[in-house]
Scaffold this motif. Structure first.
Motif, PDB file in Angstrom:
ATOM      1  N   GLY A 102     -12.595 -27.776  18.446  1.00 60.38           N
ATOM      2  CA  GLY A 102     -11.167 -28.024  18.292  1.00 60.38           C
ATOM      3  C   GLY A 102     -10.782 -29.439  18.678  1.00 60.38           C
ATOM      4  N   GLY A 103     -11.393 -29.953  19.734  1.00 66.87           N
ATOM      5  CA  GLY A 103     -11.052 -31.299  20.191  1.00 66.87           C
ATOM      6  C   GLY A 103     -11.748 -32.410  19.448  1.00 66.87           C
ATOM      7  N   SER A 104     -12.678 -32.090  18.557  1.00 70.07           N
ATOM      8  CA  SER A 104     -13.455 -33.131  17.872  1.00 70.07           C
ATOM      9  C   SER A 104     -12.589 -34.010  16.977  1.00 70.07           C
ATOM     10  CB  SER A 104     -14.571 -32.491  17.044  1.00 70.07           C
ATOM     11  OG  SER A 104     -14.041 -31.615  16.071  1.00 70.07           O
ATOM     12  N   THR A 105     -11.385 -33.557  16.629  1.00 63.49           N
ATOM     13  CA  THR A 105     -10.486 -34.410  15.847  1.00 63.49           C
ATOM     14  C   THR A 105     -10.164 -35.694  16.603  1.00 63.49           C
ATOM     15  OG1 THR A 105      -9.514 -32.424  14.875  1.00 63.49           O
ATOM     16  CG2 THR A 105      -8.278 -34.468  14.635  1.00 63.49           C
ATOM     17  N   GLY A 106     -10.114 -35.625  17.938  1.00 65.45           N
ATOM     18  CA  GLY A 106      -9.893 -36.828  18.731  1.00 65.45           C
ATOM     19  C   GLY A 106     -10.975 -37.861  18.526  1.00 65.45           C
ATOM     20  N   ILE A 107     -12.224 -37.410  18.310  1.00 65.52           N
ATOM     21  CA  ILE A 107     -13.324 -38.342  18.043  1.00 65.52           C
ATOM     22  C   ILE A 107     -13.129 -38.995  16.684  1.00 65.52           C
ATOM     23  CG2 ILE A 107     -15.826 -38.525  17.788  1.00 65.52           C
ATOM     24  CD1 ILE A 107     -16.088 -36.130  19.659  1.00 65.52           C
ATOM     25  N   PHE A 108     -12.663 -38.234  15.692  1.00 65.05           N
ATOM     26  CA  PHE A 108     -12.392 -38.801  14.372  1.00 65.05           C
ATOM     27  C   PHE A 108     -11.271 -39.832  14.449  1.00 65.05           C
ATOM     28  CE2 PHE A 108     -14.882 -35.263  12.875  1.00 65.05           C
ATOM     29  CZ  PHE A 108     -15.426 -35.715  11.684  1.00 65.05           C
ATOM     30  N   ILE A 109     -10.258 -39.560  15.271  1.00 65.02           N
ATOM     31  CA  ILE A 109      -9.168 -40.524  15.415  1.00 65.02           C
ATOM     32  C   ILE A 109      -9.684 -41.826  16.018  1.00 65.02           C
ATOM     33  CG2 ILE A 109      -6.953 -40.968  16.550  1.00 65.02           C
ATOM     34  CD1 ILE A 109      -6.375 -38.000  16.427  1.00 65.02           C
ATOM     35  N   TYR A 110     -10.591 -41.723  16.981  1.00 67.27           N
ATOM     36  CA  TYR A 110     -11.147 -42.932  17.574  1.00 67.27           C
ATOM     37  C   TYR A 110     -12.021 -43.683  16.575  1.00 67.27           C
ATOM     38  CZ  TYR A 110     -12.567 -46.015  21.360  1.00 67.27           C
ATOM     39  OH  TYR A 110     -12.752 -47.122  22.145  1.00 67.27           O
ATOM     40  N   SER A 111     -12.697 -42.947  15.710  1.00 67.14           N
ATOM     41  CA  SER A 111     -13.458 -43.598  14.648  1.00 67.14           C
ATOM     42  C   SER A 111     -12.522 -44.347  13.707  1.00 67.14           C
ATOM     43  CB  SER A 111     -14.267 -42.560  13.861  1.00 67.14           C
ATOM     44  OG  SER A 111     -15.153 -41.865  14.712  1.00 67.14           O
ATOM     45  N   TYR A 112     -11.351 -43.763  13.456  1.00 73.01           N
ATOM     46  CA  TYR A 112     -10.369 -44.453  12.623  1.00 73.01           C
ATOM     47  C   TYR A 112      -9.893 -45.739  13.293  1.00 73.01           C
ATOM     48  CZ  TYR A 112      -6.148 -45.376   9.930  1.00 73.01           C
ATOM     49  OH  TYR A 112      -5.194 -45.975   9.156  1.00 73.01           O
ATOM     50  N   CYS A 113      -9.875 -45.752  14.632  1.00 75.29           N
ATOM     51  CA  CYS A 113      -9.497 -46.976  15.350  1.00 75.29           C
ATOM     52  C   CYS A 113     -10.419 -48.132  14.977  1.00 75.29           C
ATOM     53  CB  CYS A 113      -9.537 -46.748  16.861  1.00 75.29           C
ATOM     54  SG  CYS A 113      -8.327 -45.581  17.481  1.00 75.29           S
ATOM     55  N   LEU A 114     -11.708 -47.856  14.877  1.00 76.66           N
ATOM     56  CA  LEU A 114     -12.666 -48.896  14.486  1.00 76.66           C
ATOM     57  C   LEU A 114     -12.339 -49.423  13.090  1.00 76.66           C
ATOM     58  CD1 LEU A 114     -15.932 -47.164  15.759  1.00 76.66           C
ATOM     59  CD2 LEU A 114     -14.803 -49.126  16.799  1.00 76.66           C
ATOM     60  N   TYR A 115     -12.075 -48.492  12.170  1.00 76.59           N
ATOM     61  CA  TYR A 115     -11.736 -48.889  10.801  1.00 76.59           C
ATOM     62  C   TYR A 115     -10.449 -49.707  10.771  1.00 76.59           C
ATOM     63  CZ  TYR A 115      -9.571 -48.375   6.215  1.00 76.59           C
ATOM     64  OH  TYR A 115      -8.918 -48.615   5.035  1.00 76.59           O
ATOM     65  N   TYR A 116      -9.430 -49.250  11.500  1.00 76.50           N
ATOM     66  CA  TYR A 116      -8.142 -49.951  11.481  1.00 76.50           C
ATOM     67  C   TYR A 116      -8.277 -51.347  12.071  1.00 76.50           C
ATOM     68  CZ  TYR A 116      -3.292 -51.114  12.448  1.00 76.50           C
ATOM     69  OH  TYR A 116      -2.084 -51.759  12.506  1.00 76.50           O
ATOM     70  N   TYR A 117      -9.013 -51.478  13.155  1.00 78.26           N
ATOM     71  CA  TYR A 117      -9.120 -52.773  13.828  1.00 78.26           C
ATOM     72  C   TYR A 117      -9.797 -53.808  12.936  1.00 78.26           C
ATOM     73  CZ  TYR A 117     -10.229 -56.284  17.362  1.00 78.26           C
ATOM     74  OH  TYR A 117     -10.326 -57.458  18.066  1.00 78.26           O
ATOM     75  N   TYR A 118     -10.892 -53.425  12.296  1.00 78.33           N
ATOM     76  CA  TYR A 118     -11.678 -54.397  11.537  1.00 78.33           C
ATOM     77  C   TYR A 118     -11.227 -54.542  10.084  1.00 78.33           C
ATOM     78  CZ  TYR A 118     -14.888 -54.511  15.469  1.00 78.33           C
ATOM     79  OH  TYR A 118     -15.428 -54.669  16.722  1.00 78.33           O
ATOM     80  N   ALA A 119     -10.582 -53.510   9.523  1.00 75.49           N
ATOM     81  CA  ALA A 119     -10.249 -53.561   8.100  1.00 75.49           C
ATOM     82  C   ALA A 119      -8.754 -53.701   7.816  1.00 75.49           C
ATOM     83  CB  ALA A 119     -10.774 -52.296   7.400  1.00 75.49           C
ATOM     84  N   ARG A 120      -7.885 -53.234   8.692  1.00 76.23           N
ATOM     85  CA  ARG A 120      -6.449 -53.194   8.380  1.00 76.23           C
ATOM     86  C   ARG A 120      -5.602 -54.070   9.292  1.00 76.23           C
ATOM     87  NH1 ARG A 120      -5.491 -48.901   4.882  1.00 76.23           N
ATOM     88  NH2 ARG A 120      -3.592 -50.089   4.451  1.00 76.23           N
ATOM     89  N   SER A 121      -6.169 -54.673  10.317  1.00 75.25           N
ATOM     90  CA  SER A 121      -5.375 -55.490  11.234  1.00 75.25           C
ATOM     91  C   SER A 121      -5.994 -56.880  11.361  1.00 75.25           C
ATOM     92  CB  SER A 121      -5.288 -54.830  12.617  1.00 75.25           C
ATOM     93  OG  SER A 121      -6.493 -54.998  13.325  1.00 75.25           O
ATOM     94  N   ASP A 122      -5.220 -57.780  11.949  1.00 76.34           N
ATOM     95  CA  ASP A 122      -5.688 -59.148  12.212  1.00 76.34           C
ATOM     96  C   ASP A 122      -5.773 -59.411  13.712  1.00 76.34           C
ATOM     97  OD1 ASP A 122      -5.847 -59.984   9.484  1.00 76.34           O
ATOM     98  OD2 ASP A 122      -3.653 -60.048   9.443  1.00 76.34           O
ATOM     99  N   MET A 123      -5.929 -58.354  14.497  1.00 75.71           N
ATOM    100  CA  MET A 123      -6.039 -58.526  15.945  1.00 75.71           C
ATOM    101  C   MET A 123      -7.342 -59.243  16.294  1.00 75.71           C
ATOM    102  SD  MET A 123      -4.524 -54.950  17.506  1.00 75.71           S
ATOM    103  CE  MET A 123      -5.347 -53.846  16.364  1.00 75.71           C
ATOM    104  N   SER A 124      -7.301 -60.020  17.355  1.00 70.69           N
ATOM    105  CA  SER A 124      -8.481 -60.775  17.786  1.00 70.69           C
ATOM    106  C   SER A 124      -8.344 -61.101  19.264  1.00 70.69           C
ATOM    107  CB  SER A 124      -8.634 -62.061  16.959  1.00 70.69           C
ATOM    108  OG  SER A 124      -7.501 -62.892  17.132  1.00 70.69           O
ATOM    109  N   GLY A 125      -9.428 -61.594  19.843  1.00 71.44           N
ATOM    110  CA  GLY A 125      -9.409 -61.980  21.249  1.00 71.44           C
ATOM    111  C   GLY A 125      -9.822 -60.841  22.166  1.00 71.44           C
ATOM    112  N   PHE A 126     -10.372 -61.215  23.312  1.00 74.61           N
ATOM    113  CA  PHE A 126     -10.905 -60.215  24.242  1.00 74.61           C
ATOM    114  C   PHE A 126      -9.806 -59.322  24.803  1.00 74.61           C
ATOM    115  CE2 PHE A 126     -11.972 -58.958  28.625  1.00 74.61           C
ATOM    116  CZ  PHE A 126     -13.080 -58.158  28.363  1.00 74.61           C
ATOM    117  N   MET A 127      -8.668 -59.911  25.157  1.00 78.09           N
ATOM    118  CA  MET A 127      -7.614 -59.109  25.773  1.00 78.09           C
ATOM    119  C   MET A 127      -7.071 -58.070  24.802  1.00 78.09           C
ATOM    120  SD  MET A 127      -3.966 -60.257  27.404  1.00 78.09           S
ATOM    121  CE  MET A 127      -2.721 -59.003  27.722  1.00 78.09           C
ATOM    122  N   GLN A 128      -6.728 -58.497  23.584  1.00 77.72           N
ATOM    123  CA  GLN A 128      -6.180 -57.561  22.620  1.00 77.72           C
ATOM    124  C   GLN A 128      -7.194 -56.489  22.247  1.00 77.72           C
ATOM    125  OE1 GLN A 128      -3.024 -57.282  21.476  1.00 77.72           O
ATOM    126  NE2 GLN A 128      -3.739 -55.419  20.476  1.00 77.72           N
TER     127      GLN A 128
END
Length: 596
Positions: free
Chosen positions: A529-555
């Motif tokens: 039931g909780g494994s959806t949280g792991i999928f959401i975190y995987s989406y974080c990787l996709y969003y950061y590298y493919a859909r955003s322009d965030m950069s830098g260690f702090m961000q």
């Protein structure tokens, strides 16, 4: 009935406290002015446009301070401090109904170091944020030009805007709207490392409008994501239909199989003896055997129940309009207060369930419940706050705010947790199992690899994730971008859909596990039931590298650190939903047959 009344009374008390807090914060927002009156203008923060967590105080850049400005910091609420807001007196004098025509703000000679500091800020697309009578103002501080159309930085030109034009709308004696436009022709060249003389100017034009004061925030509601509501509804409905079709297909198969199982297992004994003993009925003596690490399991259920309660309260407040655009820090204040007030839910749920599992050390279980979610969150906060302090960012919480949070945890959260635990211990309710558990566990047959825990988590978690995939992008754009999200009704529908799909697919997974004569379904149902949280975190990787322009260690550290805590919270909450649904299902099917 008494328990229901007690729960409703507690809910009403929590809502009353929260609304009192927000009403006291917003009591001074209704301002009326006469011509020539001073209207408060506060400079909030600056920072890279694409790095929302990396924000600094406005005067950390060497902006000039006019002689008429006395720097005073605005007293801020807890939520505003958590949001990284640090309001200080703004540089512009925008008195009510007083037009300004090329007013000189100040003159300043910028040193080489100051020029280099501004140049670095322009290169990172720094923007400023101010508040005029509680209305937000934004603007970029400069621009970069590349006339040679090459990637070589030596051909870049860096310019700082020197002139700002303010358009201010009013209705009778109230400010309704304000916009800031930077003059692209009034610029200061910062390309070379040399001292430069700068003269900063501004103009202000007042215009009458028919918009009422009560509706002045509607502008931000209309510009919220997405721009076309019909397209958004269509995508959501399309996602809902797809998920419901898949869910209905699984439900039809599951009901058909269960019907055949009931016919088979309730047949006369002579017919049953003709069949080989296989299936979920023949593990009835083990299916209600208590799980390993029952203290940890109970603590996870308690934390998940508290987070579920917290989410429901947040949705209720959003639907009644508490979180209107740019109500600074309202969400953070609500999260902190509601989490503290609902800690008794975690204590009661965890301890009562632990006692049902015949646990004896309920105090240790209560400590584990209090630290299971707060512990990782506190460690993450300590690391990220240290990073923010190193960067001198406004995201770093002041020491006084940290002390206030610790006191809230000590004086509110912990006592309510203990009181809930005592109430749970004294509830004296036994675990309701329709079948008697045997003394020795039945041997589990060898199963294929895809029936192990990790593949099952992957299969079960994907379907609920697909139900919220469309909405995740808009939420991420709001939290980690410069967009606004106000369509809480759609978000609530998606949340309900997420709960339904999570419950159903977890039940289906539990049935197939029991049909394979594997009685270790307790932890499996929670993890699936909780494994959806792991999928959401995987989406974080996709969003950061493919859909955003965030950069830098702090961000980067802020994004992945806090999203890890959010996804961990989803893991606990949805795991609790999955287990509770599976428990109801397992009790139902074993009540429906005769167990020897």
């Amino acid at each position: 009935m008494k328990k229901l009344r007690a729960i409703l009374s507690i809910c009403m008390l929590i809502l009353f406290i929260i609304f009192r807090i927000f009403n006291s914060q917003n009591a001074s927002d209704d301002h009326r002015y006469k011509q020539g009156d001073h209207v408060p203008l506060y400079a909030n923060k600056i920072g890279p446009f694409h790095n929302p967590s990396e924000s600094y105080r406005y005067y950390d850049l060497p902006f000039c301070i006019p002689d008429h400005v006395k720097l005073e910091e605005k007293k801020e609420a807890l939520g505003e401090v958590l949001n990284g807001d640090r309001l200080v007196s703004g540089p512009y004098a925008l008195d009510f109904l007083v037009d300004k025509d090329s007013e000189v703000l100040c003159r300043k000679k910028l040193t080489k170091e100051e020029v280099a500091q501004f140049r670095r800020a322009v290169d990172k697309d720094y923007y400023f944020e101010m508040y005029y009578d509680e209305l937000p103002i934004w603007g970029l501080i400069g621009r970069v030009e590349n006339r040679e159309e090459t990637e070589d930085p030596k051909y870049y030109k860096y310019f700082l805007y020197k002139h700002v034009h303010f358009d201010i709308c009013y209705n009778k004696d109230r400010v309704i709207e304000i916009t800031a436009q930077m003059d692209p022709h009034s610029i200061l060249d910062l390309t070379e490392d040399k001292e430069v003389d700068a003269e900063f100017t501004y103009t202000a034009k007042w215009k009458v409008t028919n918009i009422l004061f009560e509706n002045r925030m509607d502008k931000f509601m209309q510009t919220s994501l997405p721009h076309t509501l019909e397209i958004h509804w269509f995508s959501i409905i399309n996602s809902c239909v797809t998920v419901l079709l898949l869910t209905g297909f699984l439900a039809m198969i599951l009901m058909r199989v269960l019907k055949n199982d009931f016919i088979k297992y309730t047949h006369d004994e002579e017919a049953v003896n003709d069949h080989e003993e296989t299936g979920w009925k023949y593990i009835h003596g083990d299916v209600f055997r208590f799980p390993k690490h029952k203290s940890l399991f109970s603590a996870a259920l308690g934390c998940g129940t508290q987070l579920f309660t917290l989410t429901i309260f947040i949705f209720l407040m959003a639907l009644v309009g508490v979180f209107y655009p740019y109500n600074r820090g309202a969400l953070f204040t609500a999260l902190l207060v509601i989490y503290a007030l609902t800690s008794g839910v975690a204590g009661y749920t965890a301890t009562s369930f632990y006692c049902q599992l015949e646990g004896t050390n309920w105090v240790k279980n209560l400590v584990r419940t209090g630290s299971l979610f707060c512990g990782p969150l506190a460690l993450t906060f300590c690391f990220l706050n240290s990073v923010a302090v190193t960067y001198s960012s406004t995201a770093a919480l002041p020491f006084s705010t940290i002390i206030l949070i610790v006191l809230m945890w000590t004086l509110v959260t912990s006592p309510l947790l203990v009181l809930g635990g005592i109430a749970g211990k004294n509830s004296r309710t036994g675990f309701q199992a329709p079948c008697r558990t045997t003394k020795y566990p039945r041997e589990i047959p060898v199963l294929p690899w895809y029936r192990s825990t990790v593949p099952q988590m992957a299969m079960v978690g994907f379907l609920p994730f697909s139900a919220i995939y469309v909405e995740l992008y808009y939420i991420f754009e709001s939290v980690w971008g410069q967009k606004i999200y106000t369509i809480y009704s759609i978000l609530f529908i998606v949340f309900i859909l997420l709960l339904i799909v999570t419950a159903f697919v977890t039940v289906a997974s539990t049935y197939f596990q029991l049909a394979a004569e594997d009685h270790r379904w307790w932890w499996r149902s929670f993890l699936c039931g909780g494994s959806t949280g792991i999928f959401i975190y995987s989406y974080c990787l996709y969003y950061y590298y493919a859909r955003s322009d965030m950069s830098g260690f702090m961000q980067t550290s802020f994004f992945f650190g806090y999203m890890a805590c959010v996804c961990y919270g989803f893991f606990l909450m949805l795991g609790t939903v999955g287990f509770r649904a599976s428990l109801l299902f397992v009790r139902h099917i074993y009540r429906s047959i005769k167990c020897e």
